[in-house]
Design a protein around this motif. Structure first.
Motif, PDB file in Angstrom:
ATOM      1  N   SER A 136      81.429  30.748  -9.203  1.00 24.95           N
ATOM      2  CA  SER A 136      80.188  30.537  -9.970  1.00 24.95           C
ATOM      3  C   SER A 136      80.404  29.515 -11.079  1.00 24.95           C
ATOM      4  O   SER A 136      81.485  29.441 -11.670  1.00 24.95           O
ATOM      5  N   LYS A 137      79.367  28.753 -11.353  1.00 24.20           N
ATOM      6  CA  LYS A 137      79.454  27.724 -12.388  1.00 24.20           C
ATOM      7  C   LYS A 137      78.789  28.213 -13.675  1.00 24.20           C
ATOM      8  O   LYS A 137      77.622  28.594 -13.658  1.00 24.20           O
ATOM      9  N   THR A 138      79.541  28.142 -14.769  1.00 18.66           N
ATOM     10  CA  THR A 138      78.986  28.597 -16.049  1.00 18.66           C
ATOM     11  C   THR A 138      77.759  27.760 -16.436  1.00 18.66           C
ATOM     12  O   THR A 138      76.796  28.294 -16.976  1.00 18.66           O
ATOM     13  N   SER A 139      77.807  26.457 -16.138  1.00 18.16           N
ATOM     14  CA  SER A 139      76.674  25.601 -16.519  1.00 18.16           C
ATOM     15  C   SER A 139      75.391  26.040 -15.809  1.00 18.16           C
ATOM     16  O   SER A 139      74.318  26.059 -16.405  1.00 18.16           O
ATOM     17  N   VAL A 140      75.530  26.442 -14.559  1.00 17.39           N
ATOM     18  CA  VAL A 140      74.360  26.885 -13.797  1.00 17.39           C
ATOM     19  C   VAL A 140      73.855  28.235 -14.346  1.00 17.39           C
ATOM     20  O   VAL A 140      72.660  28.413 -14.592  1.00 17.39           O
ATOM     21  N   MET A 141      74.786  29.141 -14.591  1.00 15.87           N
ATOM     22  CA  MET A 141      74.384  30.458 -15.125  1.00 15.87           C
ATOM     23  C   MET A 141      73.694  30.295 -16.473  1.00 15.87           C
ATOM     24  O   MET A 141      72.681  30.935 -16.764  1.00 15.87           O
ATOM     25  N   CYS A 142      74.275  29.402 -17.276  1.00 19.58           N
ATOM     26  CA  CYS A 142      73.745  29.190 -18.621  1.00 19.58           C
ATOM     27  C   CYS A 142      72.344  28.569 -18.560  1.00 19.58           C
ATOM     28  O   CYS A 142      71.428  29.024 -19.252  1.00 19.58           O
ATOM     29  N   SER A 143      72.168  27.574 -17.709  1.00 22.67           N
ATOM     30  CA  SER A 143      70.851  26.930 -17.697  1.00 22.67           C
ATOM     31  C   SER A 143      69.808  27.810 -17.020  1.00 22.67           C
ATOM     32  O   SER A 143      68.649  27.825 -17.433  1.00 22.67           O
ATOM     33  N   GLU A 144      70.210  28.606 -16.025  1.00 28.50           N
ATOM     34  CA  GLU A 144      69.238  29.544 -15.437  1.00 28.50           C
ATOM     35  C   GLU A 144      68.757  30.546 -16.490  1.00 28.50           C
ATOM     36  O   GLU A 144      67.561  30.814 -16.611  1.00 28.50           O
ATOM     37  N   ALA A 145      69.720  31.079 -17.245  1.00 26.70           N
ATOM     38  CA  ALA A 145      69.359  32.054 -18.292  1.00 26.70           C
ATOM     39  C   ALA A 145      68.452  31.397 -19.329  1.00 26.70           C
ATOM     40  O   ALA A 145      67.472  31.993 -19.789  1.00 26.70           O
ATOM     41  N   TYR A 146      68.780  30.163 -19.664  1.00 23.89           N
ATOM     42  CA  TYR A 146      67.982  29.434 -20.666  1.00 23.89           C
ATOM     43  C   TYR A 146      66.568  29.177 -20.152  1.00 23.89           C
ATOM     44  O   TYR A 146      65.585  29.407 -20.865  1.00 23.89           O
ATOM     45  N   ASN A 147      66.464  28.751 -18.897  1.00 19.39           N
ATOM     46  CA  ASN A 147      65.137  28.443 -18.346  1.00 19.39           C
ATOM     47  C   ASN A 147      64.253  29.684 -18.255  1.00 19.39           C
ATOM     48  O   ASN A 147      63.043  29.596 -18.353  1.00 19.39           O
ATOM     49  N   GLU A 148      64.907  30.840 -18.076  1.00 21.66           N
ATOM     50  CA  GLU A 148      64.121  32.072 -17.982  1.00 21.66           C
ATOM     51  C   GLU A 148      63.725  32.637 -19.341  1.00 21.66           C
ATOM     52  O   GLU A 148      63.012  33.629 -19.413  1.00 21.66           O
ATOM     53  N   SER A 149      64.253  32.054 -20.418  1.00 22.23           N
ATOM     54  CA  SER A 149      63.995  32.691 -21.716  1.00 22.23           C
ATOM     55  C   SER A 149      63.674  31.669 -22.799  1.00 22.23           C
ATOM     56  O   SER A 149      62.543  31.204 -22.913  1.00 22.23           O
ATOM     57  N   LEU A 150      64.684  31.274 -23.509  1.00 22.80           N
ATOM     58  CA  LEU A 150      64.538  30.452 -24.711  1.00 22.80           C
ATOM     59  C   LEU A 150      63.814  29.127 -24.492  1.00 22.80           C
ATOM     60  O   LEU A 150      63.083  28.658 -25.370  1.00 22.80           O
ATOM     61  N   SER A 151      63.987  28.535 -23.348  1.00 26.27           N
ATOM     62  CA  SER A 151      63.429  27.193 -23.126  1.00 26.27           C
ATOM     63  C   SER A 151      61.912  27.179 -23.304  1.00 26.27           C
ATOM     64  O   SER A 151      61.337  26.174 -23.701  1.00 26.27           O
ATOM     65  N   GLN A 152      61.290  28.325 -22.995  1.00 26.64           N
ATOM     66  CA  GLN A 152      59.823  28.401 -23.121  1.00 26.64           C
ATOM     67  C   GLN A 152      59.349  28.196 -24.551  1.00 26.64           C
ATOM     68  O   GLN A 152      58.181  27.901 -24.782  1.00 26.64           O
ATOM     69  N   HIS A 153      60.254  28.350 -25.499  1.00 26.78           N
ATOM     70  CA  HIS A 153      59.888  28.201 -26.913  1.00 26.78           C
ATOM     71  C   HIS A 153      60.349  26.858 -27.475  1.00 26.78           C
ATOM     72  O   HIS A 153      60.214  26.621 -28.664  1.00 26.78           O
ATOM     73  N   HIS A 154      60.932  26.035 -26.630  1.00 24.77           N
ATOM     74  CA  HIS A 154      61.501  24.771 -27.128  1.00 24.77           C
ATOM     75  C   HIS A 154      60.722  23.550 -26.657  1.00 24.77           C
ATOM     76  O   HIS A 154      60.238  23.517 -25.523  1.00 24.77           O
ATOM     77  N   ALA A 155      60.652  22.571 -27.525  1.00 19.51           N
ATOM     78  CA  ALA A 155      60.030  21.299 -27.162  1.00 19.51           C
ATOM     79  C   ALA A 155      60.907  20.581 -26.131  1.00 19.51           C
ATOM     80  O   ALA A 155      62.102  20.873 -25.995  1.00 19.51           O
ATOM     81  N   TRP A 156      60.300  19.635 -25.454  1.00 21.97           N
ATOM     82  CA  TRP A 156      60.967  18.902 -24.382  1.00 21.97           C
ATOM     83  C   TRP A 156      62.312  18.314 -24.819  1.00 21.97           C
ATOM     84  O   TRP A 156      63.316  18.421 -24.117  1.00 21.97           O
ATOM     85  N   ILE A 157      62.311  17.723 -25.980  1.00 23.00           N
ATOM     86  CA  ILE A 157      63.517  17.016 -26.449  1.00 23.00           C
ATOM     87  C   ILE A 157      64.691  17.981 -26.665  1.00 23.00           C
ATOM     88  O   ILE A 157      65.841  17.678 -26.358  1.00 23.00           O
ATOM     89  N   ILE A 158      64.373  19.193 -27.144  1.00 26.35           N
ATOM     90  CA  ILE A 158      65.417  20.210 -27.341  1.00 26.35           C
ATOM     91  C   ILE A 158      65.917  20.706 -25.980  1.00 26.35           C
ATOM     92  O   ILE A 158      67.125  20.875 -25.752  1.00 26.35           O
ATOM     93  N   ARG A 159      64.979  20.896 -25.067  1.00 23.00           N
ATOM     94  CA  ARG A 159      65.372  21.352 -23.717  1.00 23.00           C
ATOM     95  C   ARG A 159      66.310  20.347 -23.070  1.00 23.00           C
ATOM     96  O   ARG A 159      67.293  20.702 -22.418  1.00 23.00           O
ATOM     97  N   LYS A 160      65.987  19.093 -23.268  1.00 18.53           N
ATOM     98  CA  LYS A 160      66.794  18.006 -22.713  1.00 18.53           C
ATOM     99  C   LYS A 160      68.215  18.039 -23.313  1.00 18.53           C
ATOM    100  O   LYS A 160      69.211  17.974 -22.590  1.00 18.53           O
ATOM    101  N   ALA A 161      68.282  18.164 -24.637  1.00 19.46           N
ATOM    102  CA  ALA A 161      69.587  18.188 -25.323  1.00 19.46           C
ATOM    103  C   ALA A 161      70.391  19.418 -24.913  1.00 19.46           C
ATOM    104  O   ALA A 161      71.600  19.333 -24.655  1.00 19.46           O
ATOM    105  N   ALA A 162      69.713  20.559 -24.818  1.00 14.25           N
ATOM    106  CA  ALA A 162      70.405  21.791 -24.423  1.00 14.25           C
ATOM    107  C   ALA A 162      70.949  21.628 -23.000  1.00 14.25           C
ATOM    108  O   ALA A 162      72.107  21.936 -22.723  1.00 14.25           O
ATOM    109  N   GLY A 163      70.105  21.104 -22.125  1.00 11.79           N
ATOM    110  CA  GLY A 163      70.511  20.909 -20.728  1.00 11.79           C
ATOM    111  C   GLY A 163      71.753  20.026 -20.624  1.00 11.79           C
ATOM    112  O   GLY A 163      72.653  20.301 -19.829  1.00 11.79           O
TER     113      GLY A 163
END
Ligand SMILES: CCCCCCCCCCCCC/C=C/[C@@H](O)[C@H](COP(=O)(O)O)NC(=O)CCCCCCCCCCCCCCC
Length: 218
Positions: A136-163
């Motif tokens: 398993s890839k940590t980057s994939v697990m991390c971004s899946e978790a992020y997309n299901e939660s916190l990303s919904q509260h973030h502007a595009w530019i933050i999502r991009k930087a986090a990704g």
């Protein structure tokens, strides 16, 4: 609690951090702010040990932790002992911007809400780590978790930087090593113990915010 936030600590083990979340809940299920903040500080230390790509994330988290510590150590600190007492005090005294940002950009309620949303990310990420395999890839697990939660509260530019930052995460084996808990089996066992506690702290806070209709604070 100390007045300012120290982010360097060589003897880090994730076990201690997760234990801190254990001490967050009182017998009648109130969340102690001091322990909540201490838990977050530990997580930030862990994140800092992963490298400087994460420093913009750590910086924001530290800012928010510091705001809460200032409330705790301030003259009204007695009202900030638990998240429940904080919410009551700030709402009763109109110390929260409810619909748009205004006089209270550093209210405890809106500040804690940001960390609370991030705690959901942590819960989802740790659950993925716990049930992951060597491939398993940590980057994939991390971004899946992020997309299901916190990303919904973030502007595009933050999502991009986090990704972008997620791609710099070390692989699963290194990640487990940095946790400093023991063998992969021990890490998985520790996660299994810690997750229900984190989930409970999350749920108690979530219920409180729902009851007070403050889940969308600006
Ligand atoms: C270990 C990998 C770390 C991945 C972290 C995933 C979370 C990504 C969050 C990206 C946040 C970017 C920074 C900016 C955020 C702010 O815009 C935004 C809104 O604030 P505002 O309303 O005051 O403007 N702030 C937030 O949403 C708060 C973010 C707090 C993030 C704390 C993340 C701590 C992560 C701790 C990692 C520990 C991992 C442990 C795993 C075993």
């Amino acid at each position: 609690m100390a007045d300012s936030v120290a982010v360097e600590d060589p003897k880090f083990t994730l076990q201690e951090v997760l234990d801190t979340f254990k001490s967050c809940l009182s017998e009648n299920k109130e969340v102690f702010l001091e322990h909540y903040v201490a838990g977050w500080l530990g997580l930030v230390r862990f994140m800092n040990s992963l490298g400087s790509v994460f420093s913009f994330i750590a910086k924001d988290a530290v800012n928010k932790i510091q705001i809460l510590i200032n409330h705790l150590n301030g003259e009204n600190g007695a009202h900030y002992v638990t998240v429940q007492s904080m919410v009551k005090y700030e709402l009763d005294n109109q110390l929260v911007d409810l619909t748009k940002r205004g006089s209270f950009p550093e209210s405890g309620c809106r500040t804690l809400l940001r960390l609370h949303r991030a705690l959901r990310w942590l819960e989802l990420f740790l659950e993925r780590l716990r049930t992951s395999t060597e491939e398993s890839k940590t980057s994939v697990m991390c971004s899946e978790a992020y997309n299901e939660s916190l990303s919904q509260h973030h502007a595009w530019i933050i999502r991009k930087a986090a990704g972008t930052a997620f791609w710099a995460l070390p692989g699963r084996a290194t990640f487990f090593d940095v946790m400093n808990v023991g063998t992969p089996e021990q890490v998985v066992a520790m996660l299994g113990d810690a997750l229900p506690l984190i989930s409970e702290v999350y749920q108690v806070t979530e219920d409180l915010y729902v009851q007070n209709n403050i889940l969308d604070l600006p």
